[in-house]
Design a protein around this motif. Structure first.
Motif, PDB file in Angstrom:
ATOM      1  N   VAL A 136      38.786  38.039  49.875  1.00 16.52           N
ATOM      2  CA  VAL A 136      40.226  37.933  50.063  1.00 16.52           C
ATOM      3  C   VAL A 136      40.918  38.313  48.759  1.00 16.52           C
ATOM      4  O   VAL A 136      40.455  37.964  47.674  1.00 16.52           O
ATOM      5  N   TYR A 137      42.007  39.053  48.891  1.00 18.56           N
ATOM      6  CA  TYR A 137      42.875  39.359  47.750  1.00 18.56           C
ATOM      7  C   TYR A 137      44.251  38.808  48.064  1.00 18.56           C
ATOM      8  O   TYR A 137      44.819  39.094  49.122  1.00 18.56           O
ATOM      9  N   VAL A 138      44.788  38.017  47.136  1.00 20.63           N
ATOM     10  CA  VAL A 138      46.123  37.447  47.298  1.00 20.63           C
ATOM     11  C   VAL A 138      46.982  37.889  46.126  1.00 20.63           C
ATOM     12  O   VAL A 138      46.582  37.743  44.969  1.00 20.63           O
ATOM     13  N   GLY A 139      48.168  38.419  46.421  1.00 18.58           N
ATOM     14  CA  GLY A 139      49.060  38.739  45.310  1.00 18.58           C
ATOM     15  C   GLY A 139      49.791  40.046  45.463  1.00 18.58           C
ATOM     16  O   GLY A 139      49.846  40.651  46.542  1.00 18.58           O
ATOM     17  N   ALA A 140      50.350  40.490  44.337  1.00 17.24           N
ATOM     18  CA  ALA A 140      51.168  41.700  44.314  1.00 17.24           C
ATOM     19  C   ALA A 140      50.322  42.941  44.593  1.00 17.24           C
ATOM     20  O   ALA A 140      49.148  43.014  44.221  1.00 17.24           O
ATOM     21  N   LEU A 201      39.083  38.236  45.168  1.00 12.58           N
ATOM     22  CA  LEU A 201      39.277  39.383  44.276  1.00 12.58           C
ATOM     23  C   LEU A 201      40.487  39.166  43.385  1.00 12.58           C
ATOM     24  O   LEU A 201      41.590  38.887  43.856  1.00 12.58           O
ATOM     25  N   ASN A 202      40.261  39.303  42.085  1.00  7.96           N
ATOM     26  CA  ASN A 202      41.344  39.353  41.111  1.00  7.96           C
ATOM     27  C   ASN A 202      41.354  40.776  40.552  1.00  7.96           C
ATOM     28  O   ASN A 202      40.355  41.220  39.971  1.00  7.96           O
ATOM     29  N   TRP A 203      42.462  41.471  40.731  1.00  8.32           N
ATOM     30  CA  TRP A 203      42.536  42.864  40.273  1.00  8.32           C
ATOM     31  C   TRP A 203      43.841  43.064  39.517  1.00  8.32           C
ATOM     32  O   TRP A 203      44.929  43.008  40.084  1.00  8.32           O
ATOM     33  N   ILE A 204      43.723  43.252  38.222  1.00  7.75           N
ATOM     34  CA  ILE A 204      44.879  43.444  37.353  1.00  7.75           C
ATOM     35  C   ILE A 204      44.668  44.731  36.554  1.00  7.75           C
ATOM     36  O   ILE A 204      43.633  44.878  35.887  1.00  7.75           O
ATOM     37  N   SER A 215      46.936  35.460  35.099  1.00 13.87           N
ATOM     38  CA  SER A 215      46.797  35.775  36.515  1.00 13.87           C
ATOM     39  C   SER A 215      46.852  34.468  37.302  1.00 13.87           C
ATOM     40  O   SER A 215      45.911  33.677  37.288  1.00 13.87           O
ATOM     41  N   THR A 216      47.982  34.243  37.970  1.00 12.34           N
ATOM     42  CA  THR A 216      48.150  33.006  38.736  1.00 12.34           C
ATOM     43  C   THR A 216      47.081  32.870  39.795  1.00 12.34           C
ATOM     44  O   THR A 216      46.519  31.792  40.011  1.00 12.34           O
ATOM     45  N   LYS A 217      46.782  33.974  40.484  1.00 13.56           N
ATOM     46  CA  LYS A 217      45.808  33.903  41.561  1.00 13.56           C
ATOM     47  C   LYS A 217      44.406  33.605  41.031  1.00 13.56           C
ATOM     48  O   LYS A 217      43.631  32.895  41.668  1.00 13.56           O
ATOM     49  N   PHE A 218      44.055  34.124  39.844  1.00 18.81           N
ATOM     50  CA  PHE A 218      42.745  33.821  39.268  1.00 18.81           C
ATOM     51  C   PHE A 218      42.582  32.325  39.077  1.00 18.81           C
ATOM     52  O   PHE A 218      41.551  31.745  39.440  1.00 18.81           O
ATOM     53  N   ILE A 219      43.601  31.669  38.502  1.00 17.91           N
ATOM     54  CA  ILE A 219      43.449  30.237  38.244  1.00 17.91           C
ATOM     55  C   ILE A 219      43.523  29.422  39.544  1.00 17.91           C
ATOM     56  O   ILE A 219      42.943  28.337  39.628  1.00 17.91           O
ATOM     57  N   SER A 230      36.314  40.298  39.667  1.00 14.93           N
ATOM     58  CA  SER A 230      37.475  40.761  38.901  1.00 14.93           C
ATOM     59  C   SER A 230      37.095  41.971  38.064  1.00 14.93           C
ATOM     60  O   SER A 230      35.917  42.179  37.749  1.00 14.93           O
ATOM     61  N   ASN A 231      38.097  42.738  37.704  1.00 18.53           N
ATOM     62  CA  ASN A 231      37.884  43.754  36.668  1.00 18.53           C
ATOM     63  C   ASN A 231      38.017  43.068  35.311  1.00 18.53           C
ATOM     64  O   ASN A 231      38.571  41.970  35.191  1.00 18.53           O
ATOM     65  N   LYS A 232      37.514  43.712  34.285  1.00 16.93           N
ATOM     66  CA  LYS A 232      37.571  43.172  32.929  1.00 16.93           C
ATOM     67  C   LYS A 232      38.895  43.576  32.260  1.00 16.93           C
ATOM     68  O   LYS A 232      39.313  44.717  32.370  1.00 16.93           O
ATOM     69  N   TYR A 233      39.502  42.636  31.568  1.00 20.97           N
ATOM     70  CA  TYR A 233      40.669  42.929  30.739  1.00 20.97           C
ATOM     71  C   TYR A 233      40.894  41.741  29.805  1.00 20.97           C
ATOM     72  O   TYR A 233      40.220  40.699  29.926  1.00 20.97           O
ATOM     73  N   LYS A 234      41.808  41.888  28.880  1.00 17.57           N
ATOM     74  CA  LYS A 234      41.974  40.926  27.778  1.00 17.57           C
ATOM     75  C   LYS A 234      42.154  39.486  28.248  1.00 17.57           C
ATOM     76  O   LYS A 234      41.406  38.592  27.848  1.00 17.57           O
ATOM     77  N   TRP A 235      43.159  39.227  29.085  1.00 15.16           N
ATOM     78  CA  TRP A 235      43.438  37.843  29.454  1.00 15.16           C
ATOM     79  C   TRP A 235      42.267  37.211  30.189  1.00 15.16           C
ATOM     80  O   TRP A 235      41.860  36.085  29.871  1.00 15.16           O
ATOM     81  N   VAL A 236      41.721  37.899  31.183  1.00 18.26           N
ATOM     82  CA  VAL A 236      40.685  37.276  32.015  1.00 18.26           C
ATOM     83  C   VAL A 236      39.425  36.974  31.208  1.00 18.26           C
ATOM     84  O   VAL A 236      38.766  35.941  31.413  1.00 18.26           O
ATOM     85  N   ASP A 237      39.080  37.838  30.262  1.00 18.14           N
ATOM     86  CA  ASP A 237      37.891  37.582  29.445  1.00 18.14           C
ATOM     87  C   ASP A 237      38.124  36.425  28.479  1.00 18.14           C
ATOM     88  O   ASP A 237      37.236  35.578  28.282  1.00 18.14           O
TER      89      ASP A 237
END
Length: 290
Positions: A136-140, A201-204, A215-219, A230-237
């Motif tokens: 499931v993917y939730v968000g923008a 799925l978290n995709w930013i 990422s609100t949906k990640f938390i 998720s894909n890798k990027y600064k905040w999520v890592d």
């Protein structure tokens, strides 16, 4: 004491409703308004920036809250111009240190950091729901290049079942017959849809400013104990390291397939903060006592 929560743009801001509920519980007279409303009779003007941010009489206490940065073309220039023309408030609130550093105000206005919290409904759930979807993917959707993630996941597993919760154009839907698009739903129903999937799925996009914002949906996925792709990027890592949790890299085909096929649940040894945790800890009301 009368407080106006002034919404200055079109962005979806769950914190506005959270603030309203929290300060009402403390006995404050608080209302959600817009910049087109009559604001001169309020004691506190709490702006979610955007634009404007001015005071209408000298006795008003003015707060500027920055939960995100400018997007689109020339975002850094846009933020620089805003910084030059915006009036000085009595207090600034920033999402995090990265955002404060990027805005780089050169004055002595007091400030606080207020990260995104999780609504209580995401902690209270029955995880034994039937799993109708793999992911499931939730968000923008807009400006997120979500098609890249969908194409990738479909290439991994042809019969994959994906649910997307959020506004999507009809032309976009036509490209994905195997994906269920249900549009935007009431916020209270989001946990029910998340629980219909095996993982989330978290995709930013790994581009400024998305990659430094929470990422609100990640938390929220994390709060529900859901396995996360998720894909890798600064905040999520940085957040994953801080909370000692792991997600599966969306570009790692073998691990994604194994996660979808696995029957065991993810066990986290930590949890994100609820909105009430955050607001109780900050006690922002100390700046404008009744």
């Amino acid at each position: 004491m009368k407080i106006a929560l002034v919404h200055t743009g079109k962005a979806y801001l769950p914190e506005v409703g959270i603030y309203e509920k929290y300060f009402k519980s403390l006995g404050y007279d608080i209302e959600v308004t817009s910049i087109s409303d009559e604001l001169s009779h309020y004691d506190v003007l709490w702006y979610f920036m955007g634009k404007s941010g001015k005071r209408y009489n000298k006795n008003q206490y003015v707060i500027h809250e920055y939960a995100s940065l400018s997007t689109g073309r020339f975002p850094i220039l846009k933020d620089f111009i805003k910084k030059l023309i915006l009036p000085k408030p009595d207090l600034r609130i920033f999402l995090n240190e990265d955002l404060k550093s990027r805005l780089n105000f050169k004055d002595n206005v007091p400030f606080e950091f207020r990260d995104m919290g999780v609504d209580d409904k995401f902690f209270d759930y029955n995880k034994d729901n039937n799993k109708n979807y793999d992911i499931v993917y939730v968000g923008a959707i807009a400006n997120r290049s979500i098609d890249v993630a969908l194409d990738l996941l479909i290439s991994y597993k042809k019969n994959i079942k994906i649910l997307v919760v959020g506004d999507v154009s009809e032309s976009f839907k036509k490209n994905y017959k195997q994906v269920d698009f249900i549009g935007r739903v009431d916020y209270s129903l989001v946990p029910n849809y998340i629980l219909q999937a095996k993982c989330c799925l978290n995709w930013i996009p790994d581009i400024y400013p998305y990659n430094i914002q929470t990422s609100t949906k990640f938390i929220e996925y994390f709060a529900m104990g859901m396995p996360i792709i998720s894909n890798k990027y600064k905040w999520v890592d940085e957040y994953s390291k801080k909370m000692n949790i792991q997600y599966v890299d969306v570009f790692d085909k073998e691990r994604v397939i194994n996660l979808i096929d696995a029957s065991n649940s993810t066990i986290y040894t930590s949890k994100p903060e609820s909105w009430l945790d955050i607001l109780n800890k900050l006690q922002l009301e100390k700046y404008f006592q009744k």
